[in-house]
Write an enzyme that holds these catalytic residues in place. Structure first.
Site, PDB file in Angstrom:
ATOM      1  N   GLU A  99       8.058  -0.750   3.425  1.00  0.00           N
ATOM      2  CA  GLU A  99       8.511   0.624   2.890  1.00  0.00           C
ATOM      3  C   GLU A  99       9.856   0.565   2.612  1.00  0.00           C
ATOM      4  O   GLU A  99      10.746   0.067   3.001  1.00  0.00           O
ATOM      5  CB  GLU A  99       8.142   1.495   4.598  1.00  0.00           C
ATOM      6  CG  GLU A  99       7.035   1.621   5.020  1.00  0.00           C
ATOM      7  CD  GLU A  99       7.352   2.540   6.235  1.00  0.00           C
ATOM      8  OE1 GLU A  99       6.929   3.833   6.252  1.00  0.00           O
ATOM      9  OE2 GLU A  99       7.752   2.207   7.197  1.00  0.00           O
ATOM     10  N   ASN A 132       6.021   3.867  11.605  1.00  0.00           N
ATOM     11  CA  ASN A 132       6.586   3.720  12.803  1.00  0.00           C
ATOM     12  C   ASN A 132       6.066   5.149  13.498  1.00  0.00           C
ATOM     13  O   ASN A 132       6.215   5.223  14.537  1.00  0.00           O
ATOM     14  CB  ASN A 132       8.175   2.973  13.088  1.00  0.00           C
ATOM     15  CG  ASN A 132       7.845   1.755  13.009  1.00  0.00           C
ATOM     16  OD1 ASN A 132       6.728   0.816  13.183  1.00  0.00           O
ATOM     17  ND2 ASN A 132       8.616   1.109  12.666  1.00  0.00           N
ATOM     18  N   HIS A 150      12.162  -1.806   4.633  1.00  0.00           N
ATOM     19  CA  HIS A 150      11.387  -2.023   5.859  1.00  0.00           C
ATOM     20  C   HIS A 150      10.183  -2.925   5.849  1.00  0.00           C
ATOM     21  O   HIS A 150       9.053  -2.494   5.330  1.00  0.00           O
ATOM     22  CB  HIS A 150      11.184  -0.739   6.513  1.00  0.00           C
ATOM     23  CG  HIS A 150      10.556  -0.753   7.949  1.00  0.00           C
ATOM     24  ND1 HIS A 150       9.482  -0.066   8.374  1.00  0.00           N
ATOM     25  CD2 HIS A 150      10.677  -1.539   8.913  1.00  0.00           C
ATOM     26  CE1 HIS A 150       9.074  -0.318   9.486  1.00  0.00           C
ATOM     27  NE2 HIS A 150       9.983  -1.145   9.860  1.00  0.00           N
ATOM     28  N   SER A 188      13.707   0.307  11.751  1.00  0.00           N
ATOM     29  CA  SER A 188      12.401   0.526  12.053  1.00  0.00           C
ATOM     30  C   SER A 188      12.539   2.199  11.902  1.00  0.00           C
ATOM     31  O   SER A 188      11.501   2.657  11.939  1.00  0.00           O
ATOM     32  CB  SER A 188      11.942  -0.037  13.170  1.00  0.00           C
ATOM     33  OG  SER A 188      11.808  -1.527  13.390  1.00  0.00           O
TER      34      SER A 188
END
Ligand code: NAD
Length: 293
Positions: A154, A192, A142, A121
């Site tokens: 991602e 994130n 991701h 992450s």
């Protein structure tokens, strides 16, 4: 030559690894699911069974397709069982030392052309790539949680990631029926970098007594039109993962605005990690979640 991915190895059979295994198998790929604990592989397979059954009952997937998908997922007790995979996706605990150890012992058993990806992450793709023997065939893939539901993935290139690796990863994500975006290799990437400071701020809001768990979540659901409150979302992600991401942001960007809230640290120290341990900002042990503050 284009790299065709038909066999995928997944390391870590937790909430993300099991979800990634499910979507890969549903897309017709063979999946080898590994975890350092055999019981976690069994638990991951149970989660997949329940998720496939739900899709069948909702009419989103037919029974035969669900059975076929499930048959494509086999447990991989050791890294040696991953030797014939075209792509390995590491989805183990969000801890740099853990991930580095995995890559160090994994790579010697793989074919030289096998691609290796991490579902981290937040941790630097370039740094993790350096723990492998193939930084040019290493990439960040991701997935979002819950994997079978969320559309976005991602892709993050490390400094050495080759174009062929990126193109093969992009084609792999398209094969899963998902949409990919590209982010540069900065701490926590795009989603994130934006989402986790908001969650951390919600925890500070609780810590400072501005509002209760229920007020904060209701305020953001009804006042900002978020589908779930930030504390509910933190429990869903896992408070250990939230803390790790904030630590990576704080260390990587050297800015005090990313300081993890002490209350988040305390919950993690207590082993209250959210839904996966049945207690976090809510207590999930009864029929309905009850706020813990
Ligand atoms: N939870 C989320 O919302 C979310 C979203 C996107 C990405 N991620 C990332 O995905 C990864 C996994 O997160 P999760 O939520 O599935 O965590 P989790 O705690 O549900 O699962 C982690 C699994 O990794 C296993 N594991 C730990 N060390 C291992 C090792 N050495 N070898 C093999 N398996 C090992 C554990 O036994 C566990 O089953 C993390 O990097 C996390 O940051 C999480």
């Amino acid at each position: 030559m284009a790299i065709d991915i038909t066999r995928v190895g997944i390391i870590g059979a937790g909430q993300m690894g099991s979800g990634i295994a499910q979507v890969c198998a549903a897309a017709g790929l063979d999946v080898h699911l590994n975890d350092r604990e055999a019981a976690r592989i069994e638990a991951g397979l149970d989660v997949i069974d329940a998720s496939l059954a739900k899709l069948v009952s909702k009419g989103t997937m037919d029974e035969t397709a669900s059975r076929e998908a499930r048959k494509r997922i086999v447990p991989a007790r050791t890294f040696a069982d991953l030797g014939d995979c075209d792509l390995i996706i590491e989805a183990a605990t969000e801890n740099e030392a853990t991930k580095r150890e995995i890559f160090t012992s994994l790579c010697s058993g793989l074919r030289p052309e096998t691609l290796v990806a991490t579902n981290t992450s937040s941790i630097s793709i370039t740094r993790l790539a350096a723990a492998t023997d193939r930084p040019e065939r290493f990439i960040g893939i991701h997935f979002m949680n819950p994997v079978p539901v969320m559309q976005l993935v991602e892709l993050i290139r490390g400094i050495a990631t080759e174009d062929a690796t990126y193109e093969a990863s992009k084609a792999f994500i398209a094969k899963l029926g998902k949409i990919s975006t590209m982010s540069e290799d900065f701490p926590a990437f795009i989603v994130n970098r934006i989402l986790l400071p908001m969650i951390n701020e919600a925890i500070y809001t609780l810590y400072e007594g501005v509002g209760s768990v229920e007020s904060i979540d209701t305020a953001m659901r009804l006042g900002a039109n978020h589908p779930m409150g930030p504390l509910q979302l933190a429990d869903f992600i896992g408070l250990d993962t939230c803390l790790s991401v904030m630590q990576v942001l704080y260390d990587g960007l050297a800015d005090s605005k990313y300081r993890p809230c002490p209350l988040l640290v305390k919950y993690v120290e207590a082993g209250w990690l959210g839904r996966k341990t049945k207690r976090g900002f809510y207590d999930y042990r009864g029929p309905t979640p009850i706020p813990t503050r």
